[in-house]
Enzyme design. Sequence first.
Site, PDB file in Angstrom:
ATOM      1  N   ASP A   1       0.843  -1.206   0.000  1.00  0.00           N
ATOM      2  CA  ASP A   1       0.000   0.000   0.000  1.00  0.00           C
ATOM      3  C   ASP A   1       0.877   1.254   0.000  1.00  0.00           C
ATOM      4  OD1 ASP A   1      -2.550  -1.533   0.490  1.00  0.00           O
ATOM      5  OD2 ASP A   1      -1.445  -2.055   2.300  1.00  0.00           O
TER       6      ASP A   1
ATOM      7  N   GLU B   1       1.884  -6.359  -5.019  1.00  0.00           N
ATOM      8  CA  GLU B   1       1.517  -5.536  -6.183  1.00  0.00           C
ATOM      9  C   GLU B   1       2.701  -4.726  -6.721  1.00  0.00           C
ATOM     10  OE1 GLU B   1      -2.357  -3.734  -6.213  1.00  0.00           O
ATOM     11  OE2 GLU B   1      -1.632  -1.975  -7.292  1.00  0.00           O
TER      12      GLU B   1
END
Length: 366
Positions: A26, A260
């Site tokens: 994040d 990610e």
Amino acid sequence: MQWHMLDLQPGQRWDVFCRVVDNFGDVGVCWRLCSALAARGQAVRLWIDDASALAWMAPLGAPGVQVQPWAGALQADHPGDVVVEAFGCHLPDAYIARMAAQPVAPVWINLEYLSAEAYVDRCHGLRSPQFNGPGAGLDKWFFYPGFTPATGGLLQHPPAPKAADASAWLAQRGWAPAAGERAVLLFGYASPALEWLLAALAGLSMRQPTLLWVPQGPLQAQLAGLPLPHGLRLQPLPWLALADFDWLLAAADLKLVRGEDSFVRAQLLGAGPVLWQIYPQDDGAHAPKLDAWLDHSLAGSPPGLAAAVRQAHHVANGLAPGPLQLPDLAAWRAQHLAWQTGLHARADLAIQLLAFASSRRARKSG
Ligand code: TRH
């Protein structure tokens, strides 16, 4: 720094909100986005609930990016021209109320997680009118990163470093592969499949010895407790800045990456193919997400190679039983480079986001 000083810079004022759910993806994605926007002349505030990882990820900060504690947004004088809510992190009500009170409402964008699944093409750019709560009357827009032209693309900032510079950086630290050694990056979650992976790498090292670069994290701890097969040499790494992490991605002959941000970077940088350890979800949603990416990235590849890459991913992610067999590295590398060329040809996510925000703003004031 106050907003009026930032106003001297060209571009718009951006407020990016980030809550750290766990690990570093994040904050990694949000930091990369903020620095990409600032590099294009935007004034950016990153409101984050836990900035601790930035101490090693971005020790020098970035010009044009202010890092602010999440709670500070409650007192923020006035909202940015564009407000990015990363990964549905829920903005503070008081801040939303201030957005609603502006004569020209900010463009409010929800930046979603990356997926190659088909719904992303359908949902990218959709409007969500707010009917209730402090933001009633505002629109929120959904912005999806992705791999197809119908999506918001991938963050390509900063540009890939040169392989020769990566070699020099590694040599300075004593982490360069020895002559004839293959370099493999292992950045993953702890996994029962690790022993299969080590066995597969040991099989490869019968022909060529292998250096394992292992960044900080649970895999490093797991490896410390395992016997290392013959032919593999371990190089544990300290916490590295994001820019330094890029050197490893650029130089490795094979890259296990996760989550990610490292997953995206590994596809964009370097010739070494990518083995993705996807973030596991309790409801199993990671399995179709993994397959969707495999479908896209392997489209047009020779069927034998595609099957081998798919099988290796399924075993590495605990979706199929071992042993793990690595695909032929030369063929896999060629597939990776072809996929990478296609990704580089697409518009960068930050550029698409800038254009999207401008078009929504024009629509609002028009
Ligand atoms: O850490 P991740 O698993 O992150 C995530 C998040 O946990 C998130 O909750 C989840 O939704 C998402 O995955 C899918 O993996 P990722 O995304 O690769 O983030 C790791 C970041 O840490 C990446 O930007 C690289 C960086 N990094 C460094 O810069 N230096 C280091 O030394 C290390 C170990 C990591």
